[in-house]
Design a protein around this motif. Structure first.
Motif, mmCIF file in Angstrom:
data_model
loop_
_atom_site.group_PDB
_atom_site.id
_atom_site.type_symbol
_atom_site.label_atom_id
_atom_site.label_comp_id
_atom_site.label_asym_id
_atom_site.label_seq_id
_atom_site.Cartn_x
_atom_site.Cartn_y
_atom_site.Cartn_z
ATOM 1 N N ALA A 104 -19.692 -44.549 -33.752
ATOM 2 C CA ALA A 104 -18.299 -44.940 -33.983
ATOM 3 C C ALA A 104 -17.989 -46.305 -33.399
ATOM 4 O O ALA A 104 -17.094 -46.991 -33.870
ATOM 5 N N ARG A 105 -18.732 -46.728 -32.366
ATOM 6 C CA ARG A 105 -18.460 -48.008 -31.733
ATOM 7 C C ARG A 105 -19.188 -49.153 -32.421
ATOM 8 O O ARG A 105 -19.053 -50.296 -32.015
ATOM 9 N N ARG A 106 -20.000 -48.848 -33.423
ATOM 10 C CA ARG A 106 -20.750 -49.893 -34.119
ATOM 11 C C ARG A 106 -19.851 -50.614 -35.105
ATOM 12 O O ARG A 106 -19.082 -49.993 -35.828
ATOM 13 N N SER A 107 -19.966 -51.926 -35.152
ATOM 14 C CA SER A 107 -19.179 -52.739 -36.087
ATOM 15 C C SER A 107 -20.122 -53.592 -36.913
ATOM 16 O O SER A 107 -20.508 -54.694 -36.501
ATOM 17 N N LEU A 108 -20.515 -53.091 -38.086
ATOM 18 C CA LEU A 108 -21.434 -53.846 -38.943
ATOM 19 C C LEU A 108 -20.796 -55.122 -39.461
ATOM 20 O O LEU A 108 -21.500 -56.074 -39.806
ATOM 21 N N ARG A 109 -19.485 -55.148 -39.503
ATOM 22 C CA ARG A 109 -18.794 -56.354 -39.954
ATOM 23 C C ARG A 109 -19.087 -57.539 -39.046
ATOM 24 O O ARG A 109 -19.062 -58.686 -39.466
ATOM 25 N N THR A 130 -23.254 -54.774 -32.943
ATOM 26 C CA THR A 130 -23.234 -55.359 -34.287
ATOM 27 C C THR A 130 -24.568 -55.176 -35.007
ATOM 28 O O THR A 130 -24.821 -55.830 -36.012
ATOM 29 N N PHE A 131 -25.442 -54.287 -34.473
ATOM 30 C CA PHE A 131 -26.671 -53.888 -35.165
ATOM 31 C C PHE A 131 -27.566 -55.089 -35.469
ATOM 32 O O PHE A 131 -28.107 -55.220 -36.574
ATOM 33 N N GLU A 132 -27.761 -55.958 -34.478
ATOM 34 C CA GLU A 132 -28.538 -57.170 -34.692
ATOM 35 C C GLU A 132 -30.016 -56.857 -34.930
ATOM 36 O O GLU A 132 -30.512 -55.785 -34.577
ATOM 37 N N PHE A 133 -30.722 -57.811 -35.500
ATOM 38 C CA PHE A 133 -32.124 -57.640 -35.842
ATOM 39 C C PHE A 133 -32.996 -57.395 -34.607
ATOM 40 O O PHE A 133 -32.730 -57.906 -33.513
ATOM 41 N N ASP A 134 -34.050 -56.635 -34.796
ATOM 42 C CA ASP A 134 -35.108 -56.456 -33.810
ATOM 43 C C ASP A 134 -36.425 -56.500 -34.582
ATOM 44 O O ASP A 134 -37.131 -55.510 -34.713
ATOM 45 N N ASN A 135 -36.730 -57.665 -35.128
ATOM 46 C CA ASN A 135 -37.882 -57.832 -36.014
ATOM 47 C C ASN A 135 -39.140 -58.174 -35.231
ATOM 48 O O ASN A 135 -39.079 -58.546 -34.054
ATOM 49 N N GLY A 136 -40.281 -58.070 -35.895
ATOM 50 C CA GLY A 136 -41.539 -58.447 -35.268
ATOM 51 C C GLY A 136 -42.644 -58.548 -36.295
ATOM 52 O O GLY A 136 -42.611 -57.863 -37.327
ATOM 53 N N PRO A 137 -43.654 -59.383 -36.053
ATOM 54 C CA PRO A 137 -44.748 -59.565 -37.016
ATOM 55 C C PRO A 137 -45.665 -58.350 -37.075
ATOM 56 O O PRO A 137 -45.667 -57.506 -36.181
ATOM 57 N N ILE A 138 -46.441 -58.275 -38.135
ATOM 58 C CA ILE A 138 -47.447 -57.219 -38.321
ATOM 59 C C ILE A 138 -48.791 -57.891 -38.581
ATOM 60 O O ILE A 138 -48.874 -58.886 -39.315
ATOM 61 N N ALA A 195 -47.803 -48.150 -49.986
ATOM 62 C CA ALA A 195 -47.763 -48.389 -48.540
ATOM 63 C C ALA A 195 -46.677 -49.415 -48.227
ATOM 64 O O ALA A 195 -46.296 -50.228 -49.073
ATOM 65 N N LEU A 196 -46.176 -49.368 -46.991
ATOM 66 C CA LEU A 196 -45.095 -50.260 -46.573
ATOM 67 C C LEU A 196 -45.450 -50.938 -45.254
ATOM 68 O O LEU A 196 -45.777 -50.261 -44.270
ATOM 69 N N LEU A 197 -45.402 -52.261 -45.252
ATOM 70 C CA LEU A 197 -45.477 -53.044 -44.017
ATOM 71 C C LEU A 197 -44.073 -53.566 -43.749
ATOM 72 O O LEU A 197 -43.582 -54.424 -44.485
ATOM 73 N N CYS A 198 -43.423 -53.037 -42.719
ATOM 74 C CA CYS A 198 -42.004 -53.340 -42.481
ATOM 75 C C CYS A 198 -41.834 -54.094 -41.169
ATOM 76 O O CYS A 198 -41.903 -53.506 -40.085
ATOM 77 N N THR A 199 -41.609 -55.392 -41.258
ATOM 78 C CA THR A 199 -41.433 -56.213 -40.050
ATOM 79 C C THR A 199 -39.992 -56.186 -39.543
ATOM 80 O O THR A 199 -39.706 -56.751 -38.489
ATOM 81 N N GLY A 200 -39.085 -55.563 -40.271
ATOM 82 C CA GLY A 200 -37.670 -55.586 -39.902
ATOM 83 C C GLY A 200 -37.225 -54.328 -39.183
ATOM 84 O O GLY A 200 -37.715 -53.231 -39.443
ATOM 85 N N SER A 201 -36.292 -54.491 -38.256
ATOM 86 C CA SER A 201 -35.644 -53.372 -37.599
ATOM 87 C C SER A 201 -34.321 -53.872 -37.014
ATOM 88 O O SER A 201 -33.940 -55.029 -37.218
ATOM 89 N N HIS A 202 -33.622 -52.988 -36.305
ATOM 90 C CA HIS A 202 -32.344 -53.349 -35.687
ATOM 91 C C HIS A 202 -32.281 -52.792 -34.275
ATOM 92 O O HIS A 202 -32.921 -51.776 -33.967
ATOM 93 N N ARG A 203 -31.532 -53.449 -33.416
ATOM 94 C CA ARG A 203 -31.323 -52.971 -32.052
ATOM 95 C C ARG A 203 -30.235 -51.905 -32.077
ATOM 96 O O ARG A 203 -29.066 -52.214 -32.284
ATOM 97 N N ARG A 204 -30.621 -50.667 -31.866
ATOM 98 C CA ARG A 204 -29.679 -49.560 -32.033
ATOM 99 C C ARG A 204 -28.548 -49.594 -31.016
ATOM 100 O O ARG A 204 -27.483 -49.028 -31.249
ATOM 101 N N ARG A 205 -28.749 -50.226 -29.874
ATOM 102 C CA ARG A 205 -27.698 -50.314 -28.867
ATOM 103 C C ARG A 205 -26.808 -51.547 -29.044
ATOM 104 O O ARG A 205 -25.872 -51.753 -28.276
ATOM 105 N N SER A 206 -27.118 -52.350 -30.034
ATOM 106 C CA SER A 206 -26.290 -53.528 -30.320
ATOM 107 C C SER A 206 -25.039 -53.099 -31.081
ATOM 108 O O SER A 206 -25.127 -52.408 -32.101
#
Length: 212
Positions: A27-32, A143-151, A130-141
């Motif tokens: 409820a406290r997340r603001s994707l906007r 505004t749900f900011e990126f938490d990406n990383g290379p593979i 198969a999926l190589l997914c370098t993208g993620s998000h910081r769940r405690r952010s």
């Protein structure tokens, strides 16, 4: 005739105190407020648009010659080795963030979601869907900011059908991510990860969970 006292009258009763309801998860997340801070797409908007057009109008089509897929990727900045086989339906998010060695196989409908660099070593196989997914998000952010990383897939590795490799993971030389397994952490060389858990010993090509 008996009179009803104020304490007995329904309208005079003390209202029941309601316990506060538990907060709704997220409820406290603001994707906007999402900013995408730290994410660099690597090319101007015009190049991005040109790649999306080439991807959807040519690259993924069954009739587009397989021999031309590496050529098209190279035209958009990918580093592609020799004798690389890319089947129909394969999606590559940003070619300029892709480095593929020699004699690599990429099966039908595989998805390389490379917001960050993806390296696929020589003699590696990325099987169907198969999926190589370098993208993620910081769940405690908030505004749900990126938490990406290379593979990185080291030479001779195998990501089997419908398997997933998550951001920041290195699949060691000769290691296997079995069918439908999810690689959340680095895999040691020659190890096998199946849906039942990891194994530190190499398995034959016919091993359960490691079929293409």
């Amino acid at each position: 005739m008996a009179h009803t006292t104020a304490a007995q009258h329904p309208s005079a009763r003390t209202p029941a105190i309601q316990a506060p309801s538990a907060p709704t998860p997220g409820a406290r997340r603001s994707l906007r407020g999402f900013t995408g801070a730290g994410y660099d797409k690597g090319r101007p908007l015009l190049v991005q648009a040109a790649w999306y057009a080439a991807l959807h109008l040519l690259f993924v089509k069954w009739w587009f010659p397989a021999r031309l897929r590496p050529v098209l990727l190279r035209a958009f900045g990918a580093r592609i080795g020799q004798r690389v086989l890319i089947r129909r339906g394969v999606r590559v998010h940003w070619p300029w963030k892709l480095d593929v060695g020699d004699d690599v196989w990429i099966g039908e409908d595989a998805w390389i979601l490379n917001l960050e660099p993806v390296t696929i070593g020589s003699d590696s196989c990325l099987s169907q869907s198969a999926l190589l997914c370098t993208g993620s998000h910081r769940r405690r952010s908030a505004t749900f900011e990126f938490d990406n990383g290379p593979i990185r897939l080291e030479p001779g590795s195998w990501v089997a059908a419908r398997a997933v490799v998550l951001r920041g993971v290195t699949v060691g030389r000769g290691a296997v991510v079995g069918a439908c397994a999810v690689a959340r952490h680095d895999l040691a060389p020659d190890s096998v990860l199946t849906t039942g858990g990891p194994s530190t010993t190499a398995a034959p090509a016919s091993a359960k969970g490691a079929t293409a």
